[in-house]
Design a protein around this motif. Structure first.
Motif, PDB file in Angstrom:
ATOM      1  N   MET A  92      27.101 -28.890-109.979  1.00  0.00           N
ATOM      2  CA  MET A  92      26.717 -30.180-110.528  1.00  0.00           C
ATOM      3  C   MET A  92      27.037 -30.191-112.006  1.00  0.00           C
ATOM      4  SD  MET A  92      22.590 -30.080-110.181  1.00  0.00           S
ATOM      5  CE  MET A  92      21.747 -28.525-110.109  1.00  0.00           C
ATOM      6  N   PRO A  93      27.215 -31.383-112.582  1.00  0.00           N
ATOM      7  CA  PRO A  93      27.546 -31.469-114.001  1.00  0.00           C
ATOM      8  C   PRO A  93      26.436 -30.870-114.864  1.00  0.00           C
ATOM      9  CG  PRO A  93      27.824 -33.594-112.930  1.00  0.00           C
ATOM     10  CD  PRO A  93      27.144 -32.689-111.956  1.00  0.00           C
ATOM     11  N   GLU A  94      26.825 -30.064-115.828  1.00  0.00           N
ATOM     12  CA  GLU A  94      25.860 -29.447-116.731  1.00  0.00           C
ATOM     13  C   GLU A  94      25.443 -30.430-117.812  1.00  0.00           C
ATOM     14  OE1 GLU A  94      25.640 -25.845-119.995  1.00  0.00           O
ATOM     15  OE2 GLU A  94      27.089 -25.691-118.368  1.00  0.00           O
ATOM     16  N   VAL A  95      24.168 -30.413-118.156  1.00  0.00           N
ATOM     17  CA  VAL A  95      23.668 -31.180-119.302  1.00  0.00           C
ATOM     18  C   VAL A  95      23.930 -30.303-120.524  1.00  0.00           C
ATOM     19  CG1 VAL A  95      21.677 -32.273-120.385  1.00  0.00           C
ATOM     20  CG2 VAL A  95      21.905 -32.291-117.888  1.00  0.00           C
ATOM     21  N   VAL A  96      24.941 -30.646-121.303  1.00  0.00           N
ATOM     22  CA  VAL A  96      25.366 -29.787-122.406  1.00  0.00           C
ATOM     23  C   VAL A  96      24.607 -30.037-123.707  1.00  0.00           C
ATOM     24  CG1 VAL A  96      27.660 -29.357-121.473  1.00  0.00           C
ATOM     25  CG2 VAL A  96      27.300 -31.309-122.988  1.00  0.00           C
ATOM     26  N   LYS A  97      23.962 -31.196-123.828  1.00  0.00           N
ATOM     27  CA  LYS A  97      23.196 -31.498-125.032  1.00  0.00           C
ATOM     28  C   LYS A  97      22.151 -32.536-124.702  1.00  0.00           C
ATOM     29  CE  LYS A  97      23.529 -32.965-129.795  1.00  0.00           C
ATOM     30  NZ  LYS A  97      24.356 -33.459-130.882  1.00  0.00           N
ATOM     31  N   CYS A  98      20.981 -32.419-125.331  1.00  0.00           N
ATOM     32  CA  CYS A  98      19.920 -33.403-125.133  1.00  0.00           C
ATOM     33  C   CYS A  98      19.269 -33.725-126.465  1.00  0.00           C
ATOM     34  CB  CYS A  98      18.886 -32.896-124.135  1.00  0.00           C
ATOM     35  SG  CYS A  98      17.566 -34.105-123.882  1.00  0.00           S
ATOM     36  N   GLY A  99      19.249 -34.996-126.798  1.00  0.00           N
ATOM     37  CA  GLY A  99      18.648 -35.446-128.049  1.00  0.00           C
ATOM     38  C   GLY A  99      17.171 -35.776-127.940  1.00  0.00           C
ATOM     39  N   ALA A 100      16.587 -35.626-126.751  1.00  0.00           N
ATOM     40  CA  ALA A 100      15.165 -35.933-126.553  1.00  0.00           C
ATOM     41  C   ALA A 100      14.339 -34.707-126.930  1.00  0.00           C
ATOM     42  CB  ALA A 100      14.909 -36.336-125.105  1.00  0.00           C
ATOM     43  N   THR A 101      14.164 -34.493-128.217  1.00  0.00           N
ATOM     44  CA  THR A 101      13.534 -33.266-128.711  1.00  0.00           C
ATOM     45  C   THR A 101      12.055 -33.146-128.350  1.00  0.00           C
ATOM     46  OG1 THR A 101      13.174 -34.337-130.850  1.00  0.00           O
ATOM     47  CG2 THR A 101      15.171 -32.997-130.611  1.00  0.00           C
ATOM     48  N   ASP A 102      11.402 -34.245-127.984  1.00  0.00           N
ATOM     49  CA  ASP A 102       9.995 -34.188-127.589  1.00  0.00           C
ATOM     50  C   ASP A 102       9.812 -33.938-126.092  1.00  0.00           C
ATOM     51  OD1 ASP A 102       9.052 -34.547-130.131  1.00  0.00           O
ATOM     52  OD2 ASP A 102       8.895 -36.721-129.948  1.00  0.00           O
ATOM     53  N   CYS A 103      10.899 -33.829-125.355  1.00  0.00           N
ATOM     54  CA  CYS A 103      10.804 -33.617-123.909  1.00  0.00           C
ATOM     55  C   CYS A 103      10.366 -32.185-123.615  1.00  0.00           C
ATOM     56  CB  CYS A 103      12.151 -33.889-123.238  1.00  0.00           C
ATOM     57  SG  CYS A 103      12.127 -33.609-121.450  1.00  0.00           S
ATOM     58  N   ALA A 104       9.578 -32.028-122.577  1.00  0.00           N
ATOM     59  CA  ALA A 104       9.070 -30.718-122.179  1.00  0.00           C
ATOM     60  C   ALA A 104      10.192 -29.744-121.822  1.00  0.00           C
ATOM     61  CB  ALA A 104       8.132 -30.875-120.991  1.00  0.00           C
ATOM     62  N   TYR A 105      11.318 -30.254-121.369  1.00  0.00           N
ATOM     63  CA  TYR A 105      12.420 -29.390-120.945  1.00  0.00           C
ATOM     64  C   TYR A 105      13.433 -29.108-122.042  1.00  0.00           C
ATOM     65  CZ  TYR A 105      10.673 -30.281-116.268  1.00  0.00           C
ATOM     66  OH  TYR A 105       9.866 -30.351-115.163  1.00  0.00           O
ATOM     67  N   ASN A 106      13.229 -29.649-123.246  1.00  0.00           N
ATOM     68  CA  ASN A 106      14.192 -29.502-124.334  1.00  0.00           C
ATOM     69  C   ASN A 106      13.813 -28.342-125.238  1.00  0.00           C
ATOM     70  OD1 ASN A 106      15.540 -29.812-126.899  1.00  0.00           O
ATOM     71  ND2 ASN A 106      16.081 -31.868-126.262  1.00  0.00           N
ATOM     72  N   THR A 107      14.765 -27.429-125.419  1.00  0.00           N
ATOM     73  CA  THR A 107      14.627 -26.344-126.388  1.00  0.00           C
ATOM     74  C   THR A 107      15.925 -26.278-127.170  1.00  0.00           C
ATOM     75  OG1 THR A 107      13.226 -25.093-124.855  1.00  0.00           O
ATOM     76  CG2 THR A 107      14.161 -23.880-126.690  1.00  0.00           C
ATOM     77  N   ASN A 108      15.844 -26.458-128.469  1.00  0.00           N
ATOM     78  CA  ASN A 108      17.026 -26.402-129.337  1.00  0.00           C
ATOM     79  C   ASN A 108      18.138 -27.339-128.877  1.00  0.00           C
ATOM     80  OD1 ASN A 108      15.794 -24.394-130.958  1.00  0.00           O
ATOM     81  ND2 ASN A 108      16.427 -22.827-129.509  1.00  0.00           N
ATOM     82  N   ASP A 109      17.780 -28.578-128.564  1.00  0.00           N
ATOM     83  CA  ASP A 109      18.724 -29.620-128.139  1.00  0.00           C
ATOM     84  C   ASP A 109      19.433 -29.308-126.824  1.00  0.00           C
ATOM     85  OD1 ASP A 109      18.152 -31.330-130.271  1.00  0.00           O
ATOM     86  OD2 ASP A 109      19.575 -30.297-131.566  1.00  0.00           O
ATOM     87  N   LYS A 110      18.854 -28.456-126.009  1.00  0.00           N
ATOM     88  CA  LYS A 110      19.392 -28.129-124.689  1.00  0.00           C
ATOM     89  C   LYS A 110      18.319 -28.416-123.646  1.00  0.00           C
ATOM     90  CE  LYS A 110      23.327 -25.966-125.700  1.00  0.00           C
ATOM     91  NZ  LYS A 110      24.604 -26.195-125.115  1.00  0.00           N
TER      92      LYS A 110
END
Length: 108
Positions: free
Chosen positions: A18-36
């Protein structure tokens, strides 16, 4: 007897392409660590949006280091969607008005 109590319990790893999520700007999300994103898989979209439905605020939470993938896409009008699965090579999520939006959304 529960599986946790069963000494014969086998741990299995399921590998799905499946396509990888290479970057995430939702820094307050529980699954986000260092923009990943480190969820096992995310779901993108609702009836009228291309938001990450997996996003929720709860810090700190995620301890996994493996990258997330796009497990399902409900955005039927996206040209990257085939059978409710994302066909993009990878995706980034950008924060927009408090929602993490899929950067690969392209109306078909």
């Amino acid at each position: 007897q529960s599986l946790c109590e069963d000494e014969r319990m086998v741990t299995m790893t399921v590998t799905v392409e499946m396509p990888e999520v290479v970057k995430c700007g939702a820094t307050d999300c529980a699954y986000n660590t260092n923009d990943k994103c480190h969820a096992y898989g995310i779901t993108v979209g609702g009836m009228n949006d291309h938001h990450c439905d997996t996003m929720f605020n709860c810090k700190p939470m995620m301890l996994r280091e493996a990258p997330a993938g796009v497990g399902a896409c409900k955005v039927l009008d996206c040209c990257n969607n085939a059978g409710c699965e994302c066909q993009a090579e990878s995706v980034s999520l950008r924060l927009s008005e408090g929602q993490a939006d899929c950067s690969e959304y392209r109306p078909s």
